[in-house]
Design a protein around this motif. Structure first.
Motif, PDB file in Angstrom:
ATOM      1  N   GLN A 247      84.634  32.961 102.862  1.00  0.00           N
ATOM      2  CA  GLN A 247      84.019  31.704 103.283  1.00  0.00           C
ATOM      3  C   GLN A 247      84.909  30.516 102.924  1.00  0.00           C
ATOM      4  OE1 GLN A 247      80.041  31.210 101.826  1.00  0.00           O
ATOM      5  NE2 GLN A 247      79.718  29.270 102.850  1.00  0.00           N
ATOM      6  N   SER A 248      85.476  30.561 101.736  1.00  0.00           N
ATOM      7  CA  SER A 248      86.373  29.495 101.303  1.00  0.00           C
ATOM      8  C   SER A 248      87.633  29.464 102.168  1.00  0.00           C
ATOM      9  CB  SER A 248      86.745  29.703  99.832  1.00  0.00           C
ATOM     10  OG  SER A 248      87.653  28.723  99.399  1.00  0.00           O
ATOM     11  N   SER A 251      86.734  28.051 105.720  1.00  0.00           N
ATOM     12  CA  SER A 251      86.428  26.613 105.694  1.00  0.00           C
ATOM     13  C   SER A 251      87.669  25.763 105.447  1.00  0.00           C
ATOM     14  CB  SER A 251      85.379  26.324 104.613  1.00  0.00           C
ATOM     15  OG  SER A 251      85.885  26.630 103.319  1.00  0.00           O
ATOM     16  N   GLN A 252      88.666  26.300 104.736  1.00  0.00           N
ATOM     17  CA  GLN A 252      89.870  25.535 104.423  1.00  0.00           C
ATOM     18  C   GLN A 252      90.966  25.705 105.473  1.00  0.00           C
ATOM     19  OE1 GLN A 252      90.348  23.391 101.865  1.00  0.00           O
ATOM     20  NE2 GLN A 252      88.229  23.712 101.221  1.00  0.00           N
ATOM     21  N   THR A 255      90.136  24.735 109.832  1.00  0.00           N
ATOM     22  CA  THR A 255      89.615  23.405 110.182  1.00  0.00           C
ATOM     23  C   THR A 255      89.985  22.937 111.590  1.00  0.00           C
ATOM     24  OG1 THR A 255      91.501  22.451 108.986  1.00  0.00           O
ATOM     25  CG2 THR A 255      89.399  22.573 107.817  1.00  0.00           C
ATOM     26  N   TYR A 258      87.009  25.761 116.090  1.00  0.00           N
ATOM     27  CA  TYR A 258      85.570  25.966 115.990  1.00  0.00           C
ATOM     28  C   TYR A 258      85.311  27.447 115.733  1.00  0.00           C
ATOM     29  CZ  TYR A 258      80.700  26.485 117.179  1.00  0.00           C
ATOM     30  OH  TYR A 258      79.362  26.805 117.130  1.00  0.00           O
ATOM     31  N   GLN A 262      81.832  34.523 111.234  1.00  0.00           N
ATOM     32  CA  GLN A 262      82.798  35.299 110.460  1.00  0.00           C
ATOM     33  C   GLN A 262      82.080  36.475 109.829  1.00  0.00           C
ATOM     34  OE1 GLN A 262      83.460  31.860 107.881  1.00  0.00           O
ATOM     35  NE2 GLN A 262      83.019  33.165 106.118  1.00  0.00           N
ATOM     36  N   TYR A 321      76.706  22.945 114.686  1.00  0.00           N
ATOM     37  CA  TYR A 321      78.018  22.777 114.071  1.00  0.00           C
ATOM     38  C   TYR A 321      78.242  21.325 113.651  1.00  0.00           C
ATOM     39  CZ  TYR A 321      83.077  22.743 113.518  1.00  0.00           C
ATOM     40  OH  TYR A 321      84.337  22.588 113.026  1.00  0.00           O
ATOM     41  N   GLU A 324      76.332  20.575 110.555  1.00  0.00           N
ATOM     42  CA  GLU A 324      76.978  21.131 109.365  1.00  0.00           C
ATOM     43  C   GLU A 324      78.160  20.272 108.932  1.00  0.00           C
ATOM     44  OE1 GLU A 324      78.015  25.065 110.438  1.00  0.00           O
ATOM     45  OE2 GLU A 324      75.964  25.855 110.274  1.00  0.00           O
ATOM     46  N   LYS A 325      78.975  19.822 109.907  1.00  0.00           N
ATOM     47  CA  LYS A 325      80.125  18.976 109.579  1.00  0.00           C
ATOM     48  C   LYS A 325      79.676  17.646 109.002  1.00  0.00           C
ATOM     49  CE  LYS A 325      83.743  19.957 110.105  1.00  0.00           C
ATOM     50  NZ  LYS A 325      84.628  20.729 109.188  1.00  0.00           N
ATOM     51  N   GLU A 328      78.780  18.166 105.429  1.00  0.00           N
ATOM     52  CA  GLU A 328      79.976  18.327 104.602  1.00  0.00           C
ATOM     53  C   GLU A 328      80.585  16.975 104.243  1.00  0.00           C
ATOM     54  OE1 GLU A 328      82.701  20.842 106.588  1.00  0.00           O
ATOM     55  OE2 GLU A 328      81.392  22.595 106.575  1.00  0.00           O
ATOM     56  N   ASN A 364      86.440  20.101 115.748  1.00  0.00           N
ATOM     57  CA  ASN A 364      86.862  19.563 114.451  1.00  0.00           C
ATOM     58  C   ASN A 364      87.619  18.237 114.556  1.00  0.00           C
ATOM     59  OD1 ASN A 364      86.022  21.493 112.287  1.00  0.00           O
ATOM     60  ND2 ASN A 364      87.089  22.890 113.649  1.00  0.00           N
TER      61      ASN A 364
END
Length: 421
Positions: A247-248, A251-252, A255, A258, A262, A321, A324-325, A328, A364
């Protein structure tokens, strides 16, 4: 003199002994509870499963086993074991019949979760067993014993065993059987210890060697049952760590793209990422694969599945989406439905198409897309699409978004696209 709120040792013994007589009513209640629990597992509903466990009478013979072994009462032990096997048998058959008649027979998450017991299940059963015996000693009715039945999940494993029997799947059947064994054994062992601490009178004369032998037998049983659960717990921890690392990583490192979803396949050591929007080149995929080492995913293979058809991306996906952004970045998303309830249906469809196409092309790089309606002085209805780019986009990105918007609105004179800050 104030009357004690707890039972004496003899009263506790009598209460547990009286509770293990086979009764038709209890068997019927058990079958009802099993069907309810099976429906809950089938429909992936935790509240329904919890409700079924509240009405289940299966705790009594488990406590009876602990009491019988601790007091060297062979008759009580035999009666409790017989009742436990009888109830378990009825439960498994009832669950198998339910799944045979049910139109939905896929393995839900609730079913799968009952096939991999861990050391935490044993720990819960230990503390649940202590709480259960404390509750059994109370004179006044209480919710301790039903609470223990919920926490230690005695019912669901029997339902899953029935499911495994129906599906003829040994992994489901024996996985759930092991979970049931772990729960029953550690509740029984804990009851055995509590009865020893309470110094409930033994039902026959025993010497110290015989008593010590039984204690060692219980310790050996606990260790023997616990070993597989420790291994299972280690496997579960490794899976959870891999999930967090994945997940990390996504997300990193993803970016600019889209990500539809996962999945971590811990068995095949694969991280599968579904994307839409800008297509990843082989060089980009190779670079991302190299970056996985920085997230402790060295032994995982990256599999990127790119969805070529942007129409497969629904507006609900886009809105989710963007929300969620926004969370964040701790901002409020402006993405919302059209403000006019009487909006022209044709304009609405065109606006939604523009929203989908812009987002698919620039994932993004867009913070929000707002759809509005307005009315001209002549009374004609027009549509407005307000696009808010992300804070880190370049002037070239803004220009590219506007050029794409102009192409999309070339044949739609009644729709305009505005870029906002």
């Amino acid at each position: 003199m104030k009357e004690s709120s707890v039972l004496t040792n003899q009263e506790l013994y009598d209460k547990i002994y009286d509770g293990i007589y086979p009764k038709k009513e209890n068997i019927m209640i058990l079958v009802c509870a099993i069907v309810i629990a099976s429906i809950g597992l089938n429909m992936n509903s935790q509240p329904v499963v919890i409700g079924a466990m509240l009405i289940s009478p299966i705790m009594a013979p488990v406590q009876g086993l602990g009491m019988g072994l601790a007091t060297f009462d062979a008759r009580l032990t035999a009666k409790a074991l017989k009742l436990l096997l009888l109830e378990a048998g009825f439960a498994i058959v009832a669950a198998a019949i339910y799944f045979l008649l049910s139109p939905i027979t896929y393995a839900s998450a609730e079913i799968i979760s009952r096939t991999q017991p861990t050391i935490w299940d044993a720990i819960i059963a230990v503390f649940g067993g202590v709480a259960g015996m404390i509750g059994a000693r109370q004179k006044e009715p209480n919710n301790i014993v039903p609470g223990v039945a919920i926490a230690t999940t005695l019912m669901p494993p029997l339902c899953v065993m029935g499911y495994g029997l129906y599906e003829r799947d040994a992994s489901f059947f024996f996985g759930a059987a092991y979970l049931f064994l772990v729960n029953v054994s550690f509740i029984m062992i804990t009851a055995f210890i509590v009865v020893q601490v309470l110094q409930v009178s033994k039902r026959k004369v025993v010497n110290k060697d015989e008593e010590k032998k039984r204690k060692y037998l219980m310790i050996g049983l606990a260790l023997l049952i616990m070993i597989p659960s420790i291994y299972s717990a280690g496997t579960l921890v490794r899976k959870q760590v891999a999930q967090q690392n994945a997940q990390s990583f996504v997300s990193q490192e993803f970016t600019p793209f889209y990500v539809l979803k996962q999945e971590v396949d811990s068995d095949n050591h694969e991280l599968v990422v579904d994307t839409i929007g800008s297509e990843l080149s082989e060089e980009q995929v190779a670079q991302l694969q190299a970056e996985m080492a920085n997230y402790n995913l060295n032994d995982y293979q990256l599999v990127v599945r790119q969805v070529a058809d942007s129409d497969s991306l629904s507006l609900q996906d886009i809105d989710r989406y963007l929300e969620e952004k926004a969370q964040e970045t701790r901002s409020i998303s402006d993405t919302r439905p059209l403000s006019s309830a009487a909006a022209n249906e044709s304009i609405n469809r065109q606006q939604e198409m523009i929203k989908r196409e812009l987002f698919s092309e620039f994932p993004n790089r867009i913070t929000s897309i707002t759809l509005r309606n307005s009315e001209t002085r002549a009374g004609e209805e027009t549509g407005i699409v307000e696009v808010t780019p992300s804070g880190n986009v370049t002037e070239e990105d803004r220009q590219a978004i506007m050029e794409a918007a102009e192409k999309l609105t070339k044949d739609a004179s009644d729709i305009t696209v505005n870029l906002t800050d």
